[in-house]
Scaffold this active site. Sequence first.
Site, PDB file in Angstrom:
ATOM      1  CE  LYS A  21      -2.105   0.724   4.125  1.00 13.70           C
ATOM      2  NZ  LYS A  21      -2.207   2.108   4.495  1.00 13.70           N
ATOM      3  N   GLY A  93      -4.174   8.513   5.847  1.00 15.11           N
ATOM      4  CA  GLY A  93      -2.925   9.576   6.081  1.00 15.11           C
ATOM      5  C   GLY A  93      -1.991   9.524   5.061  1.00 15.11           C
ATOM      6  CB  SER A 170       6.883  11.192  10.189  1.00 14.88           C
ATOM      7  OG  SER A 170       6.315  11.135   9.365  1.00 14.88           O
ATOM      8  CG  ASP A 317       2.570   1.013   9.902  1.00 12.94           C
ATOM      9  OD1 ASP A 317       2.412   1.724  10.705  1.00 12.94           O
ATOM     10  OD2 ASP A 317       2.669   1.285   8.630  1.00 12.94           O
ATOM     11  CE  LYS A 344       2.172   5.468  13.161  1.00 15.30           C
ATOM     12  NZ  LYS A 344       2.745   6.368  12.010  1.00 15.30           N
ATOM     13  NE  ARG A 390      -0.802  -0.548   9.848  1.00 17.00           N
ATOM     14  CZ  ARG A 390      -0.342  -1.104   8.699  1.00 17.00           C
ATOM     15  NH1 ARG A 390      -0.757  -2.312   8.345  1.00 17.00           N
ATOM     16  NH2 ARG A 390      -0.241  -0.379   7.605  1.00 17.00           N
TER      17      ARG A 390
END
Length: 440
Positions: A21, A93, A170, A317, A344, A390
């Site tokens: 993704k 996001g 980030s 993640d 998140k 998640r």
Amino acid sequence: MDAIVTPAQPLRGTLTVPPDKAICHRAVLLAAAAEGETDIRPWPSADDCQRTLHLVQQLGASVAVSPEAVRIRGVGEAGLREPQANLSCGESGTTLRLAAGLLAGQPFAARLTAGPSLSRRPMRRIIEPLTRMGARIEAASADAGELCPPLIVHGRRPLKALRYELPVASAQVKSAVLLAGIWADGPTTVIEPQATRDHTERMLRRLGVRVRQEGAAVTVEPGPLRAPGPLVLPGDFSSAAFLLVAAACVPGSQVTLQGVGLNPTRIRLLEVLQRMGAAVRWTAVEASWEPRGTVELEAGPLRGLALEAADVPGLIDELPILMVAAACARGTTRLQGLGELRVKETDRVRSMVEALGRLGARIRLNAAEGVEIEGGRLRGAPVDSAGDHRTAMSLAVAGLVAEGATTVRGVECVSKSFPEFFDVLRRAAGSPTVKTVDKG
Ligand code: S3P
């Protein structure tokens, strides 16, 4: 929708994960601004990728969808046009933050809107550097002076080149600045406190942009984007993580995943599972663009371990599912520096501590933005996904090893990244281990 999960049979065989993704978002955004056609395949079924695809259509790129690929006809770097409607990012996001970077360099205004959870997520982190480059960005204000979506990006061309030290590790912020850098009046440099995923840098190079990495500093030179030719996406490592941890936790499991993305900035979890006692082997085919290959994992008795804050970006993640592995391991696991996990789709520290606590795990927050988990037996109970994909998938995996039945509430959110998750898990862990129940 709820998932009712009961103890699993050992997971065995070759499992498939959806295409990456994160790489897909970058492929779509850059292909739209490139001269020429780009085929992206296989196309991920994740909702988030659909958002990015629709967004570039609104900016003038044309898109043809076939069973084999999504073909994007780019408009060239000067060809993106002002959208006639809001650019709706849903809960993605990455779509919103990366598109803000792209839009910063366009000579028009565009409004980026978001779903309820993304509308509460912090945007000052991209607004600050993009404003310093010369864009003007309006945002909604939220608690504690944070700036949140919707965002109206008033772009400008050329932008001012910037040398920017990221205040937080980030990849989304780094990527927003690097994408804006394509339209700057000189080289733009981002300095990272810790290395984050480098998919944007790899994709930019693939489109002919000059990108230099010197230690913690990455520099992008403004310049034209060349269509990269067909882009074959690797399997998404972050989706693979749920299956790998499921196999690591259910004794007797032995699984193989083929064609999985093995970008070194993403696969920290493999080393962590190895240190915890699972037998993990992986072989990357070194491609010029994104490495990929095969991962084989055999369950073994797991033991707890301590990770530092510096370990976090390489498994950002995978932290919720790592907490599940820790809850199944012998001994204590200490995770620190989880601040970024709190911003998140949900506060994942809180949602995981609450839900794993309900399943009987001994898990608590500590002072260093961390958690301590004492491994032991889990007992099935009703738990809540908090609307976070998640968290939902992590809790479903916990249900495979908990005694009795675990009901995970609100699992429709898995379509954000891995719509096939329950089917794949059901096939691997044995029917009827996972059931989905539509409450209507
Ligand atoms: C992403 C970066 C990470 C990650 C997110 C996708 C990306 O976010 O958590 O799922 O594709 O760049 P941050 O950059 O905010 O840590």
